[in-house]
Design a protein around this motif. Structure first.
Motif, PDB file in Angstrom:
ATOM      1  N   GLN A   1       0.817  -1.219   0.000  1.00 48.53           N
ATOM      2  CA  GLN A   1       0.000   0.000   0.000  1.00 48.53           C
ATOM      3  C   GLN A   1       0.852   1.271   0.000  1.00 48.53           C
ATOM      4  O   GLN A   1       0.364   2.353   0.310  1.00 48.53           O
ATOM      5  CB  GLN A   1      -0.919   0.010   1.234  1.00 48.53           C
ATOM      6  N   HIS A   2       2.111   1.133  -0.390  1.00 48.14           N
ATOM      7  CA  HIS A   2       3.035   2.276  -0.503  1.00 48.14           C
ATOM      8  C   HIS A   2       3.132   3.062   0.800  1.00 48.14           C
ATOM      9  O   HIS A   2       3.227   4.287   0.799  1.00 48.14           O
ATOM     10  CB  HIS A   2       2.616   3.187  -1.656  1.00 48.14           C
TER      11      HIS A   2
ATOM     12  N   GLN B   1      11.438   1.984   5.824  1.00 45.13           N
ATOM     13  CA  GLN B   1      10.806   1.687   4.541  1.00 45.13           C
ATOM     14  C   GLN B   1      11.734   0.906   3.620  1.00 45.13           C
ATOM     15  O   GLN B   1      11.301  -0.027   2.932  1.00 45.13           O
ATOM     16  CB  GLN B   1      10.342   2.990   3.867  1.00 45.13           C
TER      17      GLN B   1
ATOM     18  N   ASP C   1       1.015   3.741   3.021  1.00 45.96           N
ATOM     19  CA  ASP C   1      -0.159   4.532   3.400  1.00 45.96           C
ATOM     20  C   ASP C   1      -0.823   3.843   4.594  1.00 45.96           C
ATOM     21  O   ASP C   1      -1.358   2.744   4.467  1.00 45.96           O
ATOM     22  CB  ASP C   1      -1.129   4.616   2.216  1.00 45.96           C
TER      23      ASP C   1
ATOM     24  N   ASP D   1      -3.538   4.539   6.411  1.00 51.66           N
ATOM     25  CA  ASP D   1      -4.992   4.357   6.341  1.00 51.66           C
ATOM     26  C   ASP D   1      -5.366   3.194   5.412  1.00 51.66           C
ATOM     27  O   ASP D   1      -6.233   2.379   5.749  1.00 51.66           O
ATOM     28  CB  ASP D   1      -5.676   5.643   5.870  1.00 51.66           C
ATOM     29  N   GLU D   2      -4.700   3.113   4.261  1.00 47.81           N
ATOM     30  CA  GLU D   2      -4.991   2.030   3.321  1.00 47.81           C
ATOM     31  C   GLU D   2      -4.561   0.682   3.897  1.00 47.81           C
ATOM     32  O   GLU D   2      -5.232  -0.339   3.709  1.00 47.81           O
ATOM     33  CB  GLU D   2      -4.287   2.281   1.982  1.00 47.81           C
ATOM     34  N   THR D   3      -3.438   0.679   4.603  1.00 47.65           N
ATOM     35  CA  THR D   3      -2.968  -0.556   5.239  1.00 47.65           C
ATOM     36  C   THR D   3      -3.954  -1.011   6.310  1.00 47.65           C
ATOM     37  O   THR D   3      -4.275  -2.205   6.418  1.00 47.65           O
ATOM     38  CB  THR D   3      -1.576  -0.342   5.871  1.00 47.65           C
TER      39      THR D   3
END
Length: 205
Positions: free
Chosen positions: A132-133, A170, A135, A137-139
């Motif tokens: 999810q790069h 990262q 992110d 919230d997306e994770t």
């Protein structure tokens, strides 16, 4: 063969290594098209192949061969008939790291710190963050967790990996996720090793 390129065919392990020499430099797309036509002329029905599609001078032929072999290994891992070196992306860096004993041992040690069922949530979080790069919230949505849970797990991951900065975390998360993915795919692959390349090809039995 119809091609005017100068070809050398060498037996390599359980396959063949095809070396192609050009008097002038060619673009990657031209090289890929040439190898596809050569494979078509060979009338292979079931094969795995890797192409080193970025031209190098004769003095670097060993690097071309190694690139094609790595591309062929990627074909095996992903069950694809053909893979080009230029498509491998970060996998090229991981391949070079895996051939360096110091780097390979370092990544293996880091992986060990997160091994076992106890750390499964942390591994899942790290892998999903990469997908999810990073992110949060997306994770969180992908894992059905609260964003604060993801933040907490990130702090735990940093502790276990021995890093403090977000950039270091990262980089290591990407390296570990991709290396673990490659290891898992290679461990479950059941193709017979056969190799072709600046094209490397493997036939499957």
């Amino acid at each position: 063969m119809k091609t005017s390129a100068h070809l050398q065919v060498i037996k390599y392990r359980k396959g063949i290594l095809l070396l192609c020499f050009f008097p002038e430099e060619k673009a990657p797309e031209e090289i890929a098209a040439l190898w596809k036509s050569i494979l078509a002329e060979l009338m292979l029905t079931n094969y795995l192949a890797g192409i080193s599609d970025l031209p190098l001078p004769l003095s670097k032929i060993d690097l071309s061969v190694e690139r094609s072999i790595h591309a062929c290994e990627s074909s095996k891992s992903h069950c694809l008939p053909l893979t080009r070196y230029s498509e491998l992306g970060l996998s090229n860096l991981l391949y070079s790291l895996s051939k360096d004993a110091y780097s390979a041992e370092y990544l293996a040690e880091l992986s060990t710190r997160l091994s076992g069922e106890k750390y499964a949530p942390l591994r899942a979080t790290m892998q999903t963050l990469v997908a999810q790069h990073f992110d949060i919230d997306e994770t969180a949505r992908a894992l059905y967790q609260h964003p604060n849970t993801i933040r907490y797990r990130i702090s735990r991951l940093k502790e276990h990996l021995g890093v403090k900065s977000e950039l270091e975390f990262q980089i290591l998360a990407i390296l570990l996720t991709v290396s673990q993915s490659d290891h898992s795919e290679n461990a479950t692959g059941a193709h017979t090793e056969e190799s072709a390349a600046r094209g490397t090809a493997r036939t499957r039995h």
